[in-house]
Scaffold this active site. Structure first.
Site, PDB file in Angstrom:
ATOM      1  N   ASP A   1       0.805  -1.217   0.000  1.00 44.49           N
ATOM      2  CA  ASP A   1       0.000   0.000   0.000  1.00 44.49           C
ATOM      3  C   ASP A   1       0.844   1.276   0.000  1.00 44.49           C
ATOM      4  OD1 ASP A   1      -2.219  -1.655   0.116  1.00 44.49           O
ATOM      5  OD2 ASP A   1      -2.244  -1.643   2.304  1.00 44.49           O
TER       6      ASP A   1
ATOM      7  N   LYS B   1       1.776   2.110  -5.092  1.00 47.92           N
ATOM      8  CA  LYS B   1       2.331   1.568  -6.346  1.00 47.92           C
ATOM      9  C   LYS B   1       1.375   1.828  -7.518  1.00 47.92           C
ATOM     10  CE  LYS B   1       2.415  -2.487  -4.333  1.00 47.92           C
ATOM     11  NZ  LYS B   1       2.077  -2.104  -2.954  1.00 47.92           N
ATOM     12  N   GLY B   2       0.074   1.647  -7.250  1.00 53.17           N
ATOM     13  CA  GLY B   2      -0.921   1.816  -8.317  1.00 53.17           C
ATOM     14  C   GLY B   2      -0.842   3.201  -8.931  1.00 53.17           C
TER      15      GLY B   2
ATOM     16  N   GLY C   1      -4.559  -4.411  -3.746  1.00 54.17           N
ATOM     17  CA  GLY C   1      -5.538  -3.367  -4.048  1.00 54.17           C
ATOM     18  C   GLY C   1      -4.753  -2.140  -4.461  1.00 54.17           C
ATOM     19  N   HIS C   2      -4.722  -1.873  -5.753  1.00 49.96           N
ATOM     20  CA  HIS C   2      -3.927  -0.751  -6.273  1.00 49.96           C
ATOM     21  C   HIS C   2      -4.887   0.346  -6.724  1.00 49.96           C
ATOM     22  CE1 HIS C   2      -0.422  -3.732  -7.205  1.00 49.96           C
ATOM     23  NE2 HIS C   2      -0.715  -3.644  -5.926  1.00 49.96           N
TER      24      HIS C   2
ATOM     25  N   GLN D   1       1.977  -6.139  -3.177  1.00 53.22           N
ATOM     26  CA  GLN D   1       2.438  -6.221  -1.782  1.00 53.22           C
ATOM     27  C   GLN D   1       3.727  -5.405  -1.614  1.00 53.22           C
ATOM     28  OE1 GLN D   1       1.347  -9.681  -3.156  1.00 53.22           O
ATOM     29  NE2 GLN D   1      -0.562  -8.675  -2.639  1.00 53.22           N
TER      30      GLN D   1
ATOM     31  N   THR E   1      -8.434  -3.449  -0.319  1.00 49.30           N
ATOM     32  CA  THR E   1      -9.053  -4.746  -0.624  1.00 49.30           C
ATOM     33  C   THR E   1     -10.060  -5.135   0.440  1.00 49.30           C
ATOM     34  OG1 THR E   1      -7.180  -5.481  -1.913  1.00 49.30           O
ATOM     35  CG2 THR E   1      -8.531  -7.216  -0.965  1.00 49.30           C
ATOM     36  N   THR E   2      -9.695  -4.966   1.716  1.00 49.49           N
ATOM     37  CA  THR E   2     -10.576  -5.448   2.787  1.00 49.49           C
ATOM     38  C   THR E   2     -11.250  -4.324   3.564  1.00 49.49           C
ATOM     39  OG1 THR E   2      -8.718  -5.491   4.314  1.00 49.49           O
ATOM     40  CG2 THR E   2      -9.190  -7.538   3.122  1.00 49.49           C
TER      41      THR E   2
ATOM     42  N   ASP F   1       2.295  14.612   1.722  1.00 51.94           N
ATOM     43  CA  ASP F   1       1.282  15.649   1.993  1.00 51.94           C
ATOM     44  C   ASP F   1       0.510  15.331   3.276  1.00 51.94           C
ATOM     45  OD1 ASP F   1       0.494  13.531   0.020  1.00 51.94           O
ATOM     46  OD2 ASP F   1      -1.516  14.265   0.475  1.00 51.94           O
TER      47      ASP F   1
END
Ligand code: GDP
Ligand code: IMO
Ligand code: MG
Length: 440
Positions: free
Chosen positions: A13, A16-17, A40-41, A223, A299-300, A332
């Site tokens: 988290d 990366k996305g 989850g990206h 991950q 994701t969760t 930020d």
């Protein structure tokens, strides 16, 4: 352009996305090599939030080929749902995705078994995403797994499902849980097969051909380094190699195809799930990071645990992955802190550890040795150049660079693509900045 690996340096988290979506215009192909829909990206495009779980984050840019390697574990329904969701946003999915025939499939019994395992562990649970990831990799290593390529031959698929379900039913029966019907599982996967089969390819060969044709690849890590099954905080890890070695085994490409590595590092630290976290903040500052950073799992939905920047952990990630350049995200969120802590070592019994120990029982005992640093006022999110940053923030970056022995070459100051400051001279050899800026 040359190929580039983008990889998380903490417990996932890191953002990366956002970074992958941002730099995708500079590449032809975006390839995932490990993990599954535990990832989850999050990508924000024109105010709209899209969370990718299985499909590489490059999919939002037209004309890019998105590849799911053999090292990824694929839940067919999750994949199909994600495709449907993307299509509802007007993103066309056709021959722009390829799934390795050797990627293992997550089956209904995997999430069932994982749930039972986590319940049995009780206080010692790992806090997994309950997506069946671990049990699927277990079956892969036990040489009984079912691969995406098996969907192409229904006789093979049926036999493998029969064998697996029979074996799993012995366990489910012993646990007093209702058993699965091999026929129903086969029928379900047969339906998935008809919708997925066109995407299934020999990905290693495909990548080789494309690279020979001068196409460039952006390897997308899921991950983070500290969740790697070998190099992370075992057993509180995921079940794949999220670190650099996973690229080669997870896509069938030789290591010399990884031309450079960009680490993604959050300006503080978060972790979701159980396991050691030396710099976790239990006081008010932790709540501030949680709220301002909107630190809830993509994701969760679980709240993420928040802590100070841990230079011991990140310099370890730089060593393991050969990272010399860093994209820093979410500074930020730190706007307005008068002072902050950076962890520079771990006190363990009589010793001061400068190198990251992976043993969770040691990490549980260590006391972080902090360097206190001044903050900055902010907001930094509208600033366009590195030279515009407040002195306190520049010092924060410099302190981290010295500690982790890597250079911050990109700073993300917000969720949107445009909230990004490039150190252009450092990035030019790796990225086509003109293309990226043209598509901001
Ligand atoms: P990933 O799994 O590494 O792709 O990261 P996630 O998407 O799970 O979590 C990162 C979160 O931070 C997402 O909600 C992003 O939209 C958000 N984000 C990314 N970069 C920044 C940034 O620079 N500033 C802020 N405030 N949010 C960011
Ligand atoms: P991205 O790609 C953060 C964590 C889980 C749990 C452990 C094992 O979005 O950064 P698993 O379901 O993989 O067996 O769970 O790993 N975890 C993640 N934490 N980001 C992720 O992915 C994660 N994927 C798994 O919370 O602690
Ligand atoms: Mg995530």
């Amino acid at each position: 352009m040359a190929n580039l690996l983008v990889i998380g340096t903490q417990w996932g988290d890191e953002g990366k996305g956002k970074i992958i979506d941002l730099i995708t215009p500079s590449f032809d192909i975006i390839a995932r090599y490990q993990g599954g829909h535990n990832a989850g990206h999050t990508v924000i495009v024109e105010g709209r939030k899209i969370i990718l779980h299985l499909i590489p984050s490059g999919i939002l840019r037209p004309g890019k080929l998105c590849v799911i390697g053999n090292g990824v574990v694929v839940h067919p329904k999750a994949l199909l749902d994600e495709i449907t969701e993307l299509e509802s946003y007007g993103i066309e999915i056709d021959d722009n995705i390829a799934i390795s025939k050797d990627a293992h499939l997550i089956m209904p019994y995997h999430s069932l078994m994982e749930r039972m395992s986590e319940e049995r562990r009780g206080a010692k649970r790992i806090g997994t995403t309950l997506r069946g990831i671990g049990p699927c990799y277990e079956d892969k290593a036990a040489r009984r797994g079912i691969k995406a390529g098996d969907l192409l031959d229904l006789t093979v698929l049926e036999e493998k499902i029969q064998d697996n379900v029979e074996e799993k039913n012995i366990y489910l029966k012993a646990q007093g849980v209702s058993q699965l019907s091999p026929k129903e599982v086969f029928e379900q996967y047969n339906r998935y097969a008809s919708r997925i089969k066109n995407y299934i390819k020999d990905v290693s060969l495909l990548l080789d051909e494309k690279m020979k044709d001068d196409q460039s690849v952006l390897f997308e890590g899921a991950q983070g380094t500290l969740l790697d099954v070998d190099h992370g905080t075992y057993p509180y890890v995921t079940s794949s190699n999220s670190t650099v070695g996973g690229v080669s085994t997870g896509l069938g490409v030789s290591p010399d195809k990884i031309h450079s590595v960009l680490g993604v590092t959050k300006a503080y630290t978060t972790r979701v799930g159980e396991g050691p976290f030396p710099t976790e903040i239990f006081e008010e500052a932790g709540k501030i990071l949680l709220q301002r950073g909107n630190e809830f799992g993509a994701t969760t939905g679980r709240p993420r645990r928040c802590g100070w920047f841990d230079a011991v952990a990140v310099s370890y990630a730089c060593r393991v992955n050969g990272i010399q350049k860093i994209a820093m995200t979410k500074p930020d969120v730190l706007d307005g802190f008068e002072e902050m802590m950076i962890c520079v070592g771990y006190r363990y019994k009589q010793d001061l550890l400068r190198h990251f120990p992976t043993e969770s029982w040691i990490l549980n005992e260590v006391v972080p040795e902090y360097k206190k640093v001044r903050g900055w006022e902010g907001p930094i999110s509208d600033l366009k150049a590195f030279s515009d940053f407040p002195e306190g923030f520049k010092d924060y970056i410099k302190t981290i660079e010295d500690l982790i022995e890597a250079r911050v070459v990109l700073v993300s100051t917000g969720m949107e693509r445009k909230d990004t400051v490039f150190r252009k001279e450092d990035l030019r050899p790796w990225l086509d900045l003109e293309k990226i800026e043209a598509e901001l």
